[in-house]
Design a protein around this motif. Structure first.
Motif, PDB file in Angstrom:
ATOM      1  N   MET A   1       0.841  -1.195   0.000  1.00  0.00           N
ATOM      2  CA  MET A   1       0.000   0.000   0.000  1.00  0.00           C
ATOM      3  C   MET A   1       0.877   1.247   0.000  1.00  0.00           C
ATOM      4  O   MET A   1       1.856   1.332   0.745  1.00  0.00           O
ATOM      5  N   LYS A   2       0.529   2.205  -0.834  1.00  0.00           N
ATOM      6  CA  LYS A   2       1.316   3.422  -0.958  1.00  0.00           C
ATOM      7  C   LYS A   2       0.974   4.411   0.151  1.00  0.00           C
ATOM      8  O   LYS A   2       0.025   4.234   0.908  1.00  0.00           O
ATOM      9  N   ALA A   3       1.775   5.481   0.222  1.00  0.00           N
ATOM     10  CA  ALA A   3       1.607   6.465   1.289  1.00  0.00           C
ATOM     11  C   ALA A   3       0.236   7.119   1.260  1.00  0.00           C
ATOM     12  O   ALA A   3      -0.294   7.521   2.306  1.00  0.00           O
ATOM     13  N   ASP A   4      -0.359   7.232   0.072  1.00  0.00           N
ATOM     14  CA  ASP A   4      -1.678   7.862  -0.036  1.00  0.00           C
ATOM     15  C   ASP A   4      -2.823   6.885   0.216  1.00  0.00           C
ATOM     16  O   ASP A   4      -3.999   7.229   0.048  1.00  0.00           O
ATOM     17  N   GLY A   5      -2.484   5.655   0.630  1.00  0.00           N
ATOM     18  CA  GLY A   5      -3.496   4.646   0.909  1.00  0.00           C
ATOM     19  C   GLY A   5      -3.945   3.867  -0.298  1.00  0.00           C
ATOM     20  O   GLY A   5      -4.826   3.017  -0.189  1.00  0.00           O
ATOM     21  N   SER A   6      -3.342   4.124  -1.462  1.00  0.00           N
ATOM     22  CA  SER A   6      -3.765   3.416  -2.669  1.00  0.00           C
ATOM     23  C   SER A   6      -3.032   2.087  -2.806  1.00  0.00           C
ATOM     24  O   SER A   6      -1.909   1.916  -2.321  1.00  0.00           O
ATOM     25  N   PHE A   7      -3.701   1.144  -3.461  1.00  0.00           N
ATOM     26  CA  PHE A   7      -3.084  -0.148  -3.762  1.00  0.00           C
ATOM     27  C   PHE A   7      -3.778  -0.723  -4.985  1.00  0.00           C
ATOM     28  O   PHE A   7      -4.855  -0.260  -5.375  1.00  0.00           O
ATOM     29  N   GLU A   8      -3.158  -1.699  -5.605  1.00  0.00           N
ATOM     30  CA  GLU A   8      -3.717  -2.336  -6.797  1.00  0.00           C
ATOM     31  C   GLU A   8      -4.040  -3.793  -6.524  1.00  0.00           C
ATOM     32  O   GLU A   8      -3.346  -4.465  -5.754  1.00  0.00           O
ATOM     33  N   VAL A   9      -5.095  -4.261  -7.171  1.00  0.00           N
ATOM     34  CA  VAL A   9      -5.498  -5.658  -7.082  1.00  0.00           C
ATOM     35  C   VAL A   9      -5.456  -6.242  -8.488  1.00  0.00           C
ATOM     36  O   VAL A   9      -6.115  -5.737  -9.400  1.00  0.00           O
ATOM     37  N   ALA A  10      -4.646  -7.290  -8.684  1.00  0.00           N
ATOM     38  CA  ALA A  10      -4.550  -7.966  -9.974  1.00  0.00           C
ATOM     39  C   ALA A  10      -5.538  -9.129 -10.007  1.00  0.00           C
ATOM     40  O   ALA A  10      -5.541  -9.977  -9.102  1.00  0.00           O
ATOM     41  N   LEU A  11      -6.381  -9.173 -11.025  1.00  0.00           N
ATOM     42  CA  LEU A  11      -7.398 -10.210 -11.158  1.00  0.00           C
ATOM     43  C   LEU A  11      -6.988 -11.249 -12.196  1.00  0.00           C
ATOM     44  O   LEU A  11      -6.173 -10.961 -13.085  1.00  0.00           O
ATOM     45  N   PRO A  12      -7.527 -12.461 -12.122  1.00  0.00           N
ATOM     46  CA  PRO A  12      -7.098 -13.538 -13.019  1.00  0.00           C
ATOM     47  C   PRO A  12      -7.271 -13.244 -14.501  1.00  0.00           C
ATOM     48  O   PRO A  12      -6.533 -13.782 -15.331  1.00  0.00           O
ATOM     49  N   ASP A  13      -8.249 -12.403 -14.855  1.00  0.00           N
ATOM     50  CA  ASP A  13      -8.506 -12.143 -16.270  1.00  0.00           C
ATOM     51  C   ASP A  13      -7.659 -10.994 -16.817  1.00  0.00           C
ATOM     52  O   ASP A  13      -7.848 -10.579 -17.958  1.00  0.00           O
ATOM     53  N   GLY A  14      -6.742 -10.474 -16.013  1.00  0.00           N
ATOM     54  CA  GLY A  14      -5.856  -9.404 -16.469  1.00  0.00           C
ATOM     55  C   GLY A  14      -6.256  -8.017 -16.013  1.00  0.00           C
ATOM     56  O   GLY A  14      -5.488  -7.066 -16.177  1.00  0.00           O
ATOM     57  N   ALA A  15      -7.440  -7.859 -15.440  1.00  0.00           N
ATOM     58  CA  ALA A  15      -7.848  -6.546 -14.922  1.00  0.00           C
ATOM     59  C   ALA A  15      -7.003  -6.186 -13.707  1.00  0.00           C
ATOM     60  O   ALA A  15      -6.606  -7.050 -12.919  1.00  0.00           O
ATOM     61  N   ARG A  16      -6.725  -4.907 -13.579  1.00  0.00           N
ATOM     62  CA  ARG A  16      -6.039  -4.390 -12.390  1.00  0.00           C
ATOM     63  C   ARG A  16      -6.899  -3.268 -11.825  1.00  0.00           C
ATOM     64  O   ARG A  16      -7.218  -2.313 -12.526  1.00  0.00           O
ATOM     65  N   LEU A  17      -7.269  -3.417 -10.558  1.00  0.00           N
ATOM     66  CA  LEU A  17      -8.160  -2.467  -9.907  1.00  0.00           C
ATOM     67  C   LEU A  17      -7.365  -1.526  -9.017  1.00  0.00           C
ATOM     68  O   LEU A  17      -6.583  -1.972  -8.169  1.00  0.00           O
ATOM     69  N   ARG A  18      -7.560  -0.223  -9.195  1.00  0.00           N
ATOM     70  CA  ARG A  18      -6.937   0.772  -8.316  1.00  0.00           C
ATOM     71  C   ARG A  18      -7.871   1.041  -7.145  1.00  0.00           C
ATOM     72  O   ARG A  18      -9.038   1.391  -7.347  1.00  0.00           O
ATOM     73  N   CYS A  19      -7.340   0.881  -5.947  1.00  0.00           N
ATOM     74  CA  CYS A  19      -8.135   0.954  -4.731  1.00  0.00           C
ATOM     75  C   CYS A  19      -7.521   1.964  -3.765  1.00  0.00           C
ATOM     76  O   CYS A  19      -6.328   2.282  -3.847  1.00  0.00           O
ATOM     77  N   TRP A  20      -8.341   2.430  -2.838  1.00  0.00           N
ATOM     78  CA  TRP A  20      -7.879   3.341  -1.796  1.00  0.00           C
ATOM     79  C   TRP A  20      -8.427   2.888  -0.454  1.00  0.00           C
ATOM     80  O   TRP A  20      -9.592   2.481  -0.345  1.00  0.00           O
TER      81      TRP A  20
END
Length: 268
Positions: A1-20
């Motif tokens: 998790m980054k300093a701004d609270g963001s993180f990424e989630v990699a999904l099996p189908d290739g999607a990457r979700l940007r989260c906070w």
């Protein structure tokens, strides 16, 4: 998790979700509607994160999240929510889904009820019916030939007229963000198709977690009668309808919205 609270989630189908992730306390997952952006919740998150650990994310193909190859269905979007919870290390949470996000919440509650200690369905519905089918069919029809008109009509219907008149930059920003590329319009089109295909009537009565149906009486996109129909199909929900605020009442009535949400969660 980054300093701004963001993180990424990699999904099996290739999607990457940007989260906070913001704040601390009991976890609260915020899931937005047709627009699918984490930004929809920026104001509400700033308030709610004083009491809760708030998670929000750009849905697949939206904002900073990539599309991936999986079909865009309400069930898939619910599975994406589970992936966000897993990545954040959250076993159970309260989920707040607005509009289409409420359909996603109903699907998630059916798919993995043990992950939800409470479910808030904000400006949502059980099944689309004739009114919503006609409304979204018309919006879908103008999307390709007139993307600016699509964006303008969305904003005009989402807020009370007097509020929008007094907050006109909101309208201007919505039109400026119109889906101009074929790729962007395809994302919107498939999301409209997904929400119109959703019918939660077979499973609504089996949702056993605490439930809150929260809406506004002057909502033109999901009228109050549809929210009342949703509440009637659920098992002992709390129903709260604000007197005004329009479809986007989390933004036009932020104090009332966050107060109702925090009060209800505090009673769980």
């Amino acid at each position: 998790m980054k300093a701004d609270g963001s993180f990424e989630v990699a999904l099996p189908d290739g999607a990457r979700l940007r989260c906070w992730s913001e704040g601390s306390g009991p976890p609260l997952l915020l899931v937005s509607g047709l627009g699918g952006t984490a930004g929809f919740w920026k104001g509400a998150s700033a308030t709610l994160s004083r009491q809760f650990r708030v998670l929000r994310f750009d849905q697949r193909g939206i904002g900073a999240s990539s599309r991936g190859s999986a079909p865009c269905t309400i069930a898939q979007l619910a599975a994406d929510c589970l992936a966000v919870l897993d990545a954040a290390g959250i076993e159970s949470c309260v989920m707040l889904g607005h509009s289409t996000g409420g359909c996603i919440g109903q699907a998630l509650g059916t798919m993995a009820p043990e992950r939800l200690r409470g479910l808030i369905l904000s400006a949502s519905w059980l099944r689309p019916g004739r009114y919503m089918s006609a409304l979204f069919g018309a919006r879908r029809a103008i999307l390709d030939p007139l993307p600016e008109a699509y964006a303008a009509s969305s904003a005009l219907m989402a807020y009370p007229p007097a509020w929008l008149e007094a907050n006109w930059p909101v309208f201007e920003a919505a039109v400026a963000a119109a889906p101009q590329t074929p790729e962007a319009r395809q994302i919107v089109r498939e999301r409209i198709d997904a929400l119109l295909a959703f019918d939660g009537s077979a499973d609504a009565g089996a949702l056993t977690m605490p439930l809150l149906v929260l809406g506004a009486r002057d909502d033109l996109i999901v009228p109050a009668f549809l929210q009342e129909e949703l509440a009637a199909a659920l098992l002992e929900p709390t129903l709260i309808l604000l007197d005004s605020g329009g479809h986007f009442f989390p933004n036009s009535r932020p104090d009332a919205f966050t107060a109702k949400v925090a009060e209800w969660i505090g009673m769980l």
